[in-house]
Design a protein around this motif. Structure first.
Motif, PDB file in Angstrom:
ATOM      1  N   THR A 159       2.820  -2.641   1.872  1.00  0.00           N
ATOM      2  CA  THR A 159       2.646  -2.762   0.432  1.00  0.00           C
ATOM      3  C   THR A 159       3.088  -4.140  -0.060  1.00  0.00           C
ATOM      4  O   THR A 159       4.157  -4.636   0.320  1.00  0.00           O
ATOM      5  CB  THR A 159       3.481  -1.680  -0.295  1.00  0.00           C
TER       6      THR A 159
ATOM      7  N   GLY B 181      -6.339  -4.172  -2.720  1.00  0.00           N
ATOM      8  CA  GLY B 181      -5.204  -4.190  -3.635  1.00  0.00           C
ATOM      9  C   GLY B 181      -4.187  -5.254  -3.322  1.00  0.00           C
ATOM     10  O   GLY B 181      -3.263  -5.487  -4.114  1.00  0.00           O
TER      11      GLY B 181
ATOM     12  N   TYR C 266      -6.376   4.162  -4.406  1.00  0.00           N
ATOM     13  CA  TYR C 266      -5.461   3.592  -3.425  1.00  0.00           C
ATOM     14  C   TYR C 266      -4.688   4.692  -2.688  1.00  0.00           C
ATOM     15  O   TYR C 266      -3.586   4.475  -2.203  1.00  0.00           O
ATOM     16  CB  TYR C 266      -4.493   2.622  -4.114  1.00  0.00           C
ATOM     17  N   SER C 267      -5.288   5.861  -2.599  1.00  0.00           N
ATOM     18  CA  SER C 267      -4.690   6.946  -1.828  1.00  0.00           C
ATOM     19  C   SER C 267      -4.815   6.640  -0.340  1.00  0.00           C
ATOM     20  O   SER C 267      -5.643   5.820   0.082  1.00  0.00           O
ATOM     21  CB  SER C 267      -5.398   8.266  -2.138  1.00  0.00           C
ATOM     22  N   ASP C 268      -4.003   7.298   0.466  1.00  0.00           N
ATOM     23  CA  ASP C 268      -4.103   7.125   1.917  1.00  0.00           C
ATOM     24  C   ASP C 268      -5.496   7.488   2.419  1.00  0.00           C
ATOM     25  O   ASP C 268      -6.039   6.833   3.321  1.00  0.00           O
ATOM     26  CB  ASP C 268      -3.055   7.985   2.621  1.00  0.00           C
TER      27      ASP C 268
ATOM     28  N   TYR D  97      -7.882   4.646   1.790  1.00  0.00           N
ATOM     29  CA  TYR D  97      -7.665   3.567   2.758  1.00  0.00           C
ATOM     30  C   TYR D  97      -8.246   3.936   4.119  1.00  0.00           C
ATOM     31  O   TYR D  97      -8.804   3.091   4.828  1.00  0.00           O
ATOM     32  CB  TYR D  97      -6.181   3.257   2.894  1.00  0.00           C
TER      33      TYR D  97
ATOM     34  N   LEU E  36       3.307   0.622   4.810  1.00  0.00           N
ATOM     35  CA  LEU E  36       2.062   1.277   4.400  1.00  0.00           C
ATOM     36  C   LEU E  36       1.041   1.235   5.522  1.00  0.00           C
ATOM     37  O   LEU E  36       0.402   2.245   5.850  1.00  0.00           O
ATOM     38  CB  LEU E  36       1.501   0.589   3.152  1.00  0.00           C
TER      39      LEU E  36
ATOM     40  N   ALA F 230      -3.405  -3.229  -9.278  1.00  0.00           N
ATOM     41  CA  ALA F 230      -3.630  -2.424  -8.073  1.00  0.00           C
ATOM     42  C   ALA F 230      -2.312  -1.921  -7.493  1.00  0.00           C
ATOM     43  O   ALA F 230      -2.220  -0.768  -7.043  1.00  0.00           O
ATOM     44  CB  ALA F 230      -4.382  -3.246  -7.026  1.00  0.00           C
TER      45      ALA F 230
ATOM     46  N   GLN G 150      -1.153   0.983  -9.487  1.00  0.00           N
ATOM     47  CA  GLN G 150      -1.938   2.178  -9.167  1.00  0.00           C
ATOM     48  C   GLN G 150      -1.550   2.744  -7.805  1.00  0.00           C
ATOM     49  O   GLN G 150      -1.451   3.970  -7.638  1.00  0.00           O
ATOM     50  CB  GLN G 150      -3.424   1.846  -9.213  1.00  0.00           C
ATOM     51  N   ARG G 151      -1.347   1.880  -6.828  1.00  0.00           N
ATOM     52  CA  ARG G 151      -0.962   2.354  -5.499  1.00  0.00           C
ATOM     53  C   ARG G 151       0.370   3.100  -5.560  1.00  0.00           C
ATOM     54  O   ARG G 151       0.513   4.197  -4.989  1.00  0.00           O
ATOM     55  CB  ARG G 151      -0.861   1.185  -4.506  1.00  0.00           C
TER      56      ARG G 151
ATOM     57  N   GLN H  46      -0.103   6.471  -6.908  1.00  0.00           N
ATOM     58  CA  GLN H  46      -0.940   7.381  -6.125  1.00  0.00           C
ATOM     59  C   GLN H  46      -0.329   7.755  -4.772  1.00  0.00           C
ATOM     60  O   GLN H  46      -0.938   8.507  -4.002  1.00  0.00           O
ATOM     61  CB  GLN H  46      -2.323   6.733  -5.912  1.00  0.00           C
ATOM     62  N   ARG H  47       0.854   7.243  -4.473  1.00  0.00           N
ATOM     63  CA  ARG H  47       1.505   7.567  -3.205  1.00  0.00           C
ATOM     64  C   ARG H  47       1.819   9.063  -3.123  1.00  0.00           C
ATOM     65  O   ARG H  47       2.254   9.664  -4.094  1.00  0.00           O
ATOM     66  CB  ARG H  47       2.808   6.786  -3.040  1.00  0.00           C
TER      67      ARG H  47
END
Length: 324
Positions: free
Chosen positions: A83, A110, A122-124, A127, A150, A243, A246-247, A250-251
């Motif tokens: 990250t 991001g 930006y969810s896993d 990705y 990450l 971004a 947001q990440r 969204q974790r």
């Protein structure tokens, strides 16, 4: 009549000083977004390249990546950063590994010069979908997959879901587990406030970035001005601050932990003994859950051991890749 200033006059004077101080701080820390073109010369010299990646739904993601070493290597090493970082975190490893192996590094959506995702996801899982599309476009069907923080979490999730593609796995202070942190970098502690998020998109104190980088090193004295410059300037890449917000929102740490038992690839787990963001107990948890895994802890290093001491940590990778 008294010559002493009235309360109102004193109050106006204090307000004047406050306005002046605020203006000076704004001038000092105002940091507008920077367009990609303004960052390329310094942060994307050869062998950096860009590709337009086709995403599901017809969207296109510009991706900054590097593809180094012998192209005859049919099982390249792919390394994923953490990250707020970028592919530059792997430069020490790449210099060593690319002498004999093909090594691919990239800026995840991001972050770095890749910049924000057009999907805003930006969810896993998003990705993971991005990585699958990236590997397809580069025609990579088999690889050694590694990642830090990450990127490490994304690496083990991808290895579990696509075992036919991952020949070996290297996890460096990997994320993805739901464990408490002893300390979180200052730059990651922004409260959930629209006003503060707006301010973060306009102002970026360089001392805050300096402090955040030092907090993830085992030995903060190793952090120099050039390193802080890199983190600071790439954070300013247009869209990256939004971004990051947001990440972080969204974790979902621990959501995919059941996938660990499905990993078939031989796995090297490397950890910094002074990692306060993801403590070394996480290495033991991963080792227990991944069948064919080994662990090596570097007592003096922090959360980004591949960056803090590339020479020592990459030697462990060489040994692992050459083991029978």
């Amino acid at each position: 009549m008294s010559d002493r200033p009235t309360f109102g006059a004193r109050l106006m004077k204090l307000l004047g000083f406050a306005v002046l101080a605020t203006a000076l701080l704004a001038m000092a820390f105002r940091a507008p977004d920077r367009p990609l073109e303004s960052l390329i010369a310094r942060w994307a010299p050869p062998p950096s390249d860009f590709l337009e990646l086709k995403l599901p739904g017809g969207q296109v993601q510009l991706v900054h990546f590097r593809d180094e070493g012998p192209r005859s290597d049919t099982t390249p090493i792919v390394l994923l950063h953490g990250t707020a970082a970028s592919l530059h975190t792997w430069e020490g490893w790449v210099k060593s590994l690319s002498a004999t192996r093909r090594v691919i590094t990239l800026d995840l959506p991001g972050f770095g010069l890749t910049g924000p995702s057009p999907l805003g996801d930006y969810s896993d899982d998003a990705y993971g979908s991005f990585l699958w599309s990236f590997f397809q476009q580069l025609q990579i069907s088999r690889m050694v997959l590694g990642g830090n923080s990450l990127g490490g979490g994304l690496a083990w999730q991808y290895a579990a879901r696509h075992p036919e593609q991952v020949a070996a796995l290297v996890l460096v202070d990997a994320g993805g587990l739901d464990l408490p942190s002893a300390a979180v970098p200052a730059g990651f502690r922004l409260p959930d406030s629209r006003l503060l998020h707006w301010l973060a998109g306009v102002f970026l104190p360089r001392p805050l970035v300096d402090r955040s980088v030092r907090e993830v090193y085992g030995d903060p004295s190793k952090v120099d001005a050039a390193l802080v410059d890199r983190y600071f300037e790439l954070t300013l890449r247009e869209g990256n601050r939004e971004a990051l917000t947001q990440r972080l929102a969204q974790r979902t740490p621990g959501r995919h932990v059941e996938l660990l038992a499905r990993i078939q690839a031989p796995t090297l787990i490397l950890w910094g003994g002074r990692d306060r963001l993801i403590p070394p107990v996480a290495a033991a948890r991963l080792h227990e859950a991944i069948a064919h895994s080994t662990v090596q802890v570097f007592p003096g290093l922090g959360h980004v051991p591949q960056e803090e001491d590339p020479a020592s940590t990459v030697q462990a990778v060489h040994t692992f890749l050459h083991s029978p």
